[in-house]
Scaffold this motif. Structure first.
Motif, PDB file in Angstrom:
ATOM      1  N   THR A 227      19.656  -6.967  -2.687  1.00 59.81           N
ATOM      2  CA  THR A 227      18.464  -6.439  -2.020  1.00 59.81           C
ATOM      3  C   THR A 227      17.210  -7.046  -2.641  1.00 59.81           C
ATOM      4  OG1 THR A 227      19.605  -4.347  -1.610  1.00 59.81           O
ATOM      5  CG2 THR A 227      17.205  -4.323  -1.454  1.00 59.81           C
ATOM      6  N   LEU A 228      16.287  -7.460  -1.775  1.00 61.39           N
ATOM      7  CA  LEU A 228      14.975  -7.942  -2.196  1.00 61.39           C
ATOM      8  C   LEU A 228      13.967  -6.838  -1.914  1.00 61.39           C
ATOM      9  CD1 LEU A 228      14.871 -11.414  -0.403  1.00 61.39           C
ATOM     10  CD2 LEU A 228      15.827 -10.866  -2.620  1.00 61.39           C
ATOM     11  N   SER A 229      13.070  -6.612  -2.844  1.00 57.85           N
ATOM     12  CA  SER A 229      12.010  -5.630  -2.633  1.00 57.85           C
ATOM     13  C   SER A 229      10.694  -6.362  -2.439  1.00 57.85           C
ATOM     14  CB  SER A 229      11.898  -4.704  -3.843  1.00 57.85           C
ATOM     15  OG  SER A 229      13.096  -3.993  -4.008  1.00 57.85           O
ATOM     16  N   VAL A 230       9.976  -5.970  -1.401  1.00 61.41           N
ATOM     17  CA  VAL A 230       8.660  -6.550  -1.145  1.00 61.41           C
ATOM     18  C   VAL A 230       7.630  -5.418  -1.062  1.00 61.41           C
ATOM     19  CG1 VAL A 230       9.514  -8.626   0.002  1.00 61.41           C
ATOM     20  CG2 VAL A 230       9.036  -6.632   1.360  1.00 61.41           C
ATOM     21  N   PRO A 231       6.507  -5.566  -1.751  1.00 54.88           N
ATOM     22  CA  PRO A 231       5.491  -4.519  -1.765  1.00 54.88           C
ATOM     23  C   PRO A 231       4.596  -4.558  -0.529  1.00 54.88           C
ATOM     24  CG  PRO A 231       4.823  -6.299  -3.206  1.00 54.88           C
ATOM     25  CD  PRO A 231       6.183  -6.660  -2.665  1.00 54.88           C
ATOM     26  N   ARG A 232       5.196  -4.459   0.618  1.00 56.17           N
ATOM     27  CA  ARG A 232       4.500  -4.422   1.904  1.00 56.17           C
ATOM     28  C   ARG A 232       5.223  -3.391   2.770  1.00 56.17           C
ATOM     29  NH1 ARG A 232       2.411  -7.464  -1.129  1.00 56.17           N
ATOM     30  NH2 ARG A 232       1.283  -9.377  -0.695  1.00 56.17           N
ATOM     31  N   THR A 233       4.572  -2.871   3.790  1.00 51.30           N
ATOM     32  CA  THR A 233       5.240  -1.948   4.706  1.00 51.30           C
ATOM     33  C   THR A 233       6.105  -2.737   5.687  1.00 51.30           C
ATOM     34  OG1 THR A 233       3.474  -2.009   6.346  1.00 51.30           O
ATOM     35  CG2 THR A 233       3.306  -0.315   4.596  1.00 51.30           C
ATOM     36  N   LYS A 234       7.024  -2.022   6.319  1.00 50.18           N
ATOM     37  CA  LYS A 234       7.860  -2.652   7.356  1.00 50.18           C
ATOM     38  C   LYS A 234       6.976  -3.227   8.457  1.00 50.18           C
ATOM     39  CE  LYS A 234      10.204   1.114   8.098  1.00 50.18           C
ATOM     40  NZ  LYS A 234      11.176   2.109   8.596  1.00 50.18           N
ATOM     41  N   ASP A 235       6.006  -2.450   8.890  1.00 46.43           N
ATOM     42  CA  ASP A 235       5.131  -2.909   9.973  1.00 46.43           C
ATOM     43  C   ASP A 235       4.379  -4.173   9.579  1.00 46.43           C
ATOM     44  OD1 ASP A 235       5.923  -0.873  11.656  1.00 46.43           O
ATOM     45  OD2 ASP A 235       4.175   0.387  11.248  1.00 46.43           O
ATOM     46  N   HIS A 236       3.963  -4.264   8.315  1.00 41.69           N
ATOM     47  CA  HIS A 236       3.224  -5.449   7.877  1.00 41.69           C
ATOM     48  C   HIS A 236       4.122  -6.689   7.926  1.00 41.69           C
ATOM     49  CE1 HIS A 236      -0.136  -7.484   5.988  1.00 41.69           C
ATOM     50  NE2 HIS A 236       0.763  -8.143   5.282  1.00 41.69           N
ATOM     51  N   VAL A 237       5.340  -6.574   7.437  1.00 39.39           N
ATOM     52  CA  VAL A 237       6.260  -7.713   7.470  1.00 39.39           C
ATOM     53  C   VAL A 237       6.572  -8.086   8.918  1.00 39.39           C
ATOM     54  CG1 VAL A 237       8.559  -8.549   6.834  1.00 39.39           C
ATOM     55  CG2 VAL A 237       7.231  -7.179   5.197  1.00 39.39           C
TER      56      VAL A 237
END
Length: 126
Positions: free
Chosen positions: A76-86
């Protein structure tokens, strides 16, 4: 900015983008998709994330510098953005690839833009 994926190390050396194909991508508010095999075409600085199912599929580019954490155990990769932003990132365009400077600039601007704006709670950053 966070460390690039190449900065994450395994016992065999640095983790590279092609090691991440098939990994789940977790945004700050839940699952956003999986790293698509087409990522091999845009490596080493970006990943292609498939953000939808078979009917609603949208592939977007994700710069590696956005990845905050890699959990090799759960893949799993974690990204500090919301789902909507990605999901709102410009659609991955095979014709433009990441060799087109304007396309790369739009992708980077999309992710950089979010870092400097307060979220709904008034907190700047992701």
């Amino acid at each position: 900015m966070t460390d690039s994926v190449q900065a994450f190390r395994t016992p065999d050396g640095p983790l590279v983008s092609t090691d991440l194909i098939g990994c789940a991508v977790e945004a700050s508010d839940g699952s956003v998709g999986k790293v698509d095999p087409v990522s091999e075409e845009v490596a080493p600085d970006h990943l292609v994330v498939d953000t939808g199912g078979p009917l609603l599929s949208k592939k977007v580019l994700l710069p590696l510098w956005v990845v905050a954490h890699v959990d090799e155990g759960t893949r799993t990769l974690s990204v500090p953005r919301t789902k909507d932003h990605v999901k709102a990132a410009p659609r991955f365009d095979r014709d433009l690839r990441v060799t087109d400077a304007g396309y790369r600039a739009r992708i980077d601007e999309h992710y950089l833009d979010r870092m400097d704006r307060p979220d709904e709670s008034g907190v700047s950053g992701s």
